[in-house]
Write a protein that holds these residues in place. Sequence first.
Motif, PDB file in Angstrom:
ATOM      1  N   PRO A 149      36.586  40.255  43.122  1.00 26.18           N
ATOM      2  CA  PRO A 149      37.165  40.538  44.451  1.00 26.18           C
ATOM      3  C   PRO A 149      36.209  40.228  45.600  1.00 26.18           C
ATOM      4  O   PRO A 149      36.634  39.738  46.650  1.00 26.18           O
ATOM      5  CB  PRO A 149      37.480  42.043  44.389  1.00 26.18           C
ATOM      6  CG  PRO A 149      37.583  42.350  42.935  1.00 26.18           C
ATOM      7  CD  PRO A 149      36.600  41.452  42.256  1.00 26.18           C
ATOM      8  N   ILE A 150      34.921  40.500  45.410  1.00 22.92           N
ATOM      9  CA  ILE A 150      33.938  40.239  46.454  1.00 22.92           C
ATOM     10  C   ILE A 150      33.756  38.737  46.667  1.00 22.92           C
ATOM     11  O   ILE A 150      33.645  38.261  47.797  1.00 22.92           O
ATOM     12  CB  ILE A 150      32.590  40.910  46.113  1.00 22.92           C
ATOM     13  CG1 ILE A 150      32.752  42.438  46.133  1.00 22.92           C
ATOM     14  CG2 ILE A 150      31.502  40.472  47.088  1.00 22.92           C
ATOM     15  CD1 ILE A 150      31.516  43.194  45.713  1.00 22.92           C
ATOM     16  N   VAL A 151      33.745  37.981  45.577  1.00 24.74           N
ATOM     17  CA  VAL A 151      33.605  36.521  45.685  1.00 24.74           C
ATOM     18  C   VAL A 151      34.823  35.923  46.378  1.00 24.74           C
ATOM     19  O   VAL A 151      34.697  35.050  47.242  1.00 24.74           O
ATOM     20  CB  VAL A 151      33.390  35.877  44.308  1.00 24.74           C
ATOM     21  CG1 VAL A 151      33.297  34.355  44.445  1.00 24.74           C
ATOM     22  CG2 VAL A 151      32.135  36.417  43.641  1.00 24.74           C
ATOM     23  N   LEU A 152      36.012  36.376  46.026  1.00 26.35           N
ATOM     24  CA  LEU A 152      37.229  35.868  46.659  1.00 26.35           C
ATOM     25  C   LEU A 152      37.205  36.132  48.161  1.00 26.35           C
ATOM     26  O   LEU A 152      37.546  35.264  48.969  1.00 26.35           O
ATOM     27  CB  LEU A 152      38.463  36.519  46.029  1.00 26.35           C
ATOM     28  CG  LEU A 152      38.768  36.147  44.578  1.00 26.35           C
ATOM     29  CD1 LEU A 152      39.922  36.990  44.047  1.00 26.35           C
ATOM     30  CD2 LEU A 152      39.088  34.661  44.432  1.00 26.35           C
ATOM     31  N   LYS A 182      46.558  41.751  42.785  1.00 26.91           N
ATOM     32  CA  LYS A 182      47.155  42.801  43.615  1.00 26.91           C
ATOM     33  C   LYS A 182      46.890  42.534  45.096  1.00 26.91           C
ATOM     34  O   LYS A 182      47.663  42.947  45.957  1.00 26.91           O
ATOM     35  CB  LYS A 182      46.587  44.171  43.218  1.00 26.91           C
ATOM     36  CG  LYS A 182      46.954  44.595  41.803  1.00 26.91           C
ATOM     37  CD  LYS A 182      46.241  45.886  41.414  1.00 26.91           C
ATOM     38  CE  LYS A 182      46.545  46.264  39.968  1.00 26.91           C
ATOM     39  NZ  LYS A 182      45.802  47.486  39.540  1.00 26.91           N
ATOM     40  N   GLN A 183      45.776  41.848  45.373  1.00 26.73           N
ATOM     41  CA  GLN A 183      45.395  41.572  46.759  1.00 26.73           C
ATOM     42  C   GLN A 183      45.365  40.093  47.109  1.00 26.73           C
ATOM     43  O   GLN A 183      45.371  39.740  48.288  1.00 26.73           O
ATOM     44  CB  GLN A 183      44.016  42.159  47.046  1.00 26.73           C
ATOM     45  CG  GLN A 183      43.964  43.668  47.090  1.00 26.73           C
ATOM     46  CD  GLN A 183      42.581  44.153  47.498  1.00 26.73           C
ATOM     47  OE1 GLN A 183      41.611  43.960  46.781  1.00 26.73           O
ATOM     48  NE2 GLN A 183      42.503  44.774  48.667  1.00 26.73           N
ATOM     49  N   TRP A 184      45.353  39.230  46.091  1.00 31.51           N
ATOM     50  CA  TRP A 184      45.140  37.806  46.330  1.00 31.51           C
ATOM     51  C   TRP A 184      46.182  36.948  45.632  1.00 31.51           C
ATOM     52  O   TRP A 184      46.699  37.314  44.571  1.00 31.51           O
ATOM     53  CB  TRP A 184      43.755  37.388  45.838  1.00 31.51           C
ATOM     54  CG  TRP A 184      42.644  38.100  46.510  1.00 31.51           C
ATOM     55  CD1 TRP A 184      42.021  39.250  46.097  1.00 31.51           C
ATOM     56  CD2 TRP A 184      42.018  37.737  47.749  1.00 31.51           C
ATOM     57  NE1 TRP A 184      41.045  39.614  46.990  1.00 31.51           N
ATOM     58  CE2 TRP A 184      41.023  38.707  48.009  1.00 31.51           C
ATOM     59  CE3 TRP A 184      42.194  36.684  48.642  1.00 31.51           C
ATOM     60  CZ2 TRP A 184      40.212  38.662  49.131  1.00 31.51           C
ATOM     61  CZ3 TRP A 184      41.387  36.627  49.767  1.00 31.51           C
ATOM     62  CH2 TRP A 184      40.414  37.600  50.005  1.00 31.51           C
ATOM     63  N   ASN A 185      46.449  35.806  46.224  1.00 29.55           N
ATOM     64  CA  ASN A 185      47.203  34.731  45.571  1.00 29.55           C
ATOM     65  C   ASN A 185      46.261  33.550  45.383  1.00 29.55           C
ATOM     66  O   ASN A 185      45.511  33.203  46.305  1.00 29.55           O
ATOM     67  CB  ASN A 185      48.400  34.293  46.424  1.00 29.55           C
ATOM     68  CG  ASN A 185      49.525  35.286  46.380  1.00 29.55           C
ATOM     69  OD1 ASN A 185      49.846  35.848  45.332  1.00 29.55           O
ATOM     70  ND2 ASN A 185      50.154  35.532  47.533  1.00 29.55           N
ATOM     71  N   PHE A 186      46.281  32.933  44.223  1.00 28.20           N
ATOM     72  CA  PHE A 186      45.505  31.719  43.975  1.00 28.20           C
ATOM     73  C   PHE A 186      45.988  31.050  42.703  1.00 28.20           C
ATOM     74  O   PHE A 186      46.617  31.676  41.839  1.00 28.20           O
ATOM     75  CB  PHE A 186      43.999  32.020  43.887  1.00 28.20           C
ATOM     76  CG  PHE A 186      43.623  33.115  42.923  1.00 28.20           C
ATOM     77  CD1 PHE A 186      43.435  32.850  41.566  1.00 28.20           C
ATOM     78  CD2 PHE A 186      43.429  34.402  43.381  1.00 28.20           C
ATOM     79  CE1 PHE A 186      43.080  33.853  40.690  1.00 28.20           C
ATOM     80  CE2 PHE A 186      43.075  35.421  42.502  1.00 28.20           C
ATOM     81  CZ  PHE A 186      42.894  35.149  41.153  1.00 28.20           C
TER      82      PHE A 186
END
Length: 211
Positions: A149-152, A182-186
């Motif tokens: 999550p931190i890298v994203l 839950k927080q990102w799309n990729f």
Amino acid sequence: MDENFKKYSILDKFNVSRETCIDFERFISLILEKNQEINIISKKTEPIIRERHIIDSAQAIDFIDLNDNICSDLGTGGGMPGVVLAIMMKNVNQAMKFKLYEKNHHKGSFLRDVSRKLNLNTEIIKKDVFKNKNLSSGTIIARAFKPLPIVLELIYKNFANYKNLVLFMGKNGKQTLRDAFKQWNFEYKEKKSLTSVDSFLLNIRNIKKKN
């Protein structure tokens, strides 16, 4: 030396030359020598340095676009994977520069010394990557740097341009990946690690934050 070279046979599909293997061995010698002064790698991994650090790092070349001019390694530490990949790239695409982000002064000096002795196309950046904005890169790569999550968040906020993000994931990686959505799309592809049955590599593109 030949016994050590045999260990690199697992990388045969990447057409690793004997010259590259020689540079790997020179890099290992430099690591082990410096490791007596500062902590480049864990002492307990010294006997398995080829499998644990060199081969493990080298497999990431699968996800690097050879047409790019820049590859950025976040928190490169002792040069894994950035220096390993720069060694491989010497015989593939000399034009590609590896930007090695490492805040530690002593490790930065070590990386400069290695780059000079092995004639590598690198730039050692001793700045906090989190404090730099509008960064640009082809492939961005991170091994044992920060949680997913931190890298994203870092890539999303600090890199204006990039092609893809390559991450090394451990035994809890599948759950970490599920949680990230839950927080990102990729978009992503994964491949099994050559060095650990519990690990895999992620190739991530088009990172977008969910509303």
